[in-house]
Design a protein around this motif. Structure first.
Motif, short mmCIF file in Angstrom:
data_model
loop_
_atom_site.label_atom_id
_atom_site.label_comp_id
_atom_site.label_asym_id
_atom_site.label_seq_id
_atom_site.Cartn_x
_atom_site.Cartn_y
_atom_site.Cartn_z
N ALA A 171 0.81 -1.21 0.00
CA ALA A 171 0.00 0.00 0.00
C ALA A 171 0.85 1.27 0.00
CB ALA A 171 -0.95 -0.01 1.20
N GLN A 172 2.00 1.24 0.66
CA GLN A 172 2.81 2.45 0.81
C GLN A 172 3.90 2.61 -0.23
OE1 GLN A 172 4.17 2.09 4.85
NE2 GLN A 172 2.12 2.40 5.68
N VAL A 173 4.36 1.52 -0.84
CA VAL A 173 5.49 1.59 -1.76
C VAL A 173 5.10 1.13 -3.16
CG1 VAL A 173 7.85 0.82 -2.25
CG2 VAL A 173 7.15 1.23 0.11
N LEU A 174 4.76 -0.12 -3.28
CA LEU A 174 4.58 -0.73 -4.59
C LEU A 174 3.37 -0.19 -5.33
CD1 LEU A 174 5.89 -4.04 -5.36
CD2 LEU A 174 3.57 -3.78 -6.12
N VAL A 175 2.20 -0.19 -4.70
CA VAL A 175 0.98 0.23 -5.39
C VAL A 175 1.05 1.68 -5.86
CG1 VAL A 175 -1.51 0.58 -5.14
CG2 VAL A 175 -0.46 -1.54 -4.33
N PRO A 176 1.44 2.65 -5.03
CA PRO A 176 1.49 4.03 -5.52
C PRO A 176 2.46 4.22 -6.70
CG PRO A 176 1.66 4.00 -3.13
CD PRO A 176 1.75 2.58 -3.59
N ASP A 177 3.61 3.56 -6.65
CA ASP A 177 4.58 3.69 -7.74
C ASP A 177 4.04 3.07 -9.02
OD1 ASP A 177 6.32 4.96 -6.03
OD2 ASP A 177 7.68 3.27 -5.82
N ILE A 178 3.40 1.92 -8.91
CA ILE A 178 2.86 1.26 -10.10
C ILE A 178 1.68 2.04 -10.66
CG2 ILE A 178 1.59 -0.79 -10.87
CD1 ILE A 178 3.61 -2.46 -9.26
N GLU A 179 0.79 2.53 -9.81
CA GLU A 179 -0.35 3.31 -10.29
C GLU A 179 0.12 4.58 -10.99
OE1 GLU A 179 -3.29 2.18 -10.51
OE2 GLU A 179 -3.29 0.54 -9.09
N ALA A 180 1.11 5.25 -10.43
CA ALA A 180 1.65 6.46 -11.07
C ALA A 180 2.28 6.13 -12.42
CB ALA A 180 2.69 7.12 -10.15
#
Length: 130
Positions: free
Chosen positions: A27-36
């Motif tokens: 939730a804090q690292v992987l998902v935000p980077d991938i969504e961006a």
């Protein structure tokens, strides 16, 4: 914990699993980077290294991993898994056909080859955005 691996070309993301990986890590690292990255690219390449410091996934982390893949099912171009963790290698070999992308499995000692493969230009595009 999950940390980003830098130095990859646009349209390619790299992550390294260290110690115990939790849903909060996703939730804090992987998902935000991938969504961006998906906001800027129709197709992405992913390098995921699970090295010797890895101790395991919490059940919530495994769920987040599956949901992330489903949210962008047709958005993956290439996926490289770099690991010597035997149970992950066996699972990847058995389930690699289900990955909606070109998928390759690498050993820890082959990290540089995995980075080179993820970084190769697409055969049908110069910009990696198709």
């Amino acid at each position: 914990m999950i940390e980003q691996i830098g130095g990859l070309p646009p349209g390619a993301l790299g992550f390294r699993a260290i110690g115990q990986v939790t849903a909060a890590d996703y939730a804090q690292v992987l998902v935000p980077d991938i969504e961006a990255a998906f906001a800027m690219n129709r197709k992405l390449r992913l390098l995921y290294q699970v090295g010797p410091e890895f101790t395991g996934f919490d059940p919530g982390a495994m769920w987040e991993d599956a949901m992330l893949g489903f949210r962008h099912f047709s958005g993956w171009d290439r996926v490289a898994l770099v690991t010597d963790v035997q149970w992950l290698r066996i699972t990847a070999k058995a389930m690699g056909f289900a990955v909606p992308a070109e998928f390759r499995l690498f050993q820890d000692a082959e990290l540089q080859q995995a980075i080179a493969w993820i970084s190769e230009p697409r055969a049908d595009s110069d910009d990696g955005n198709k």
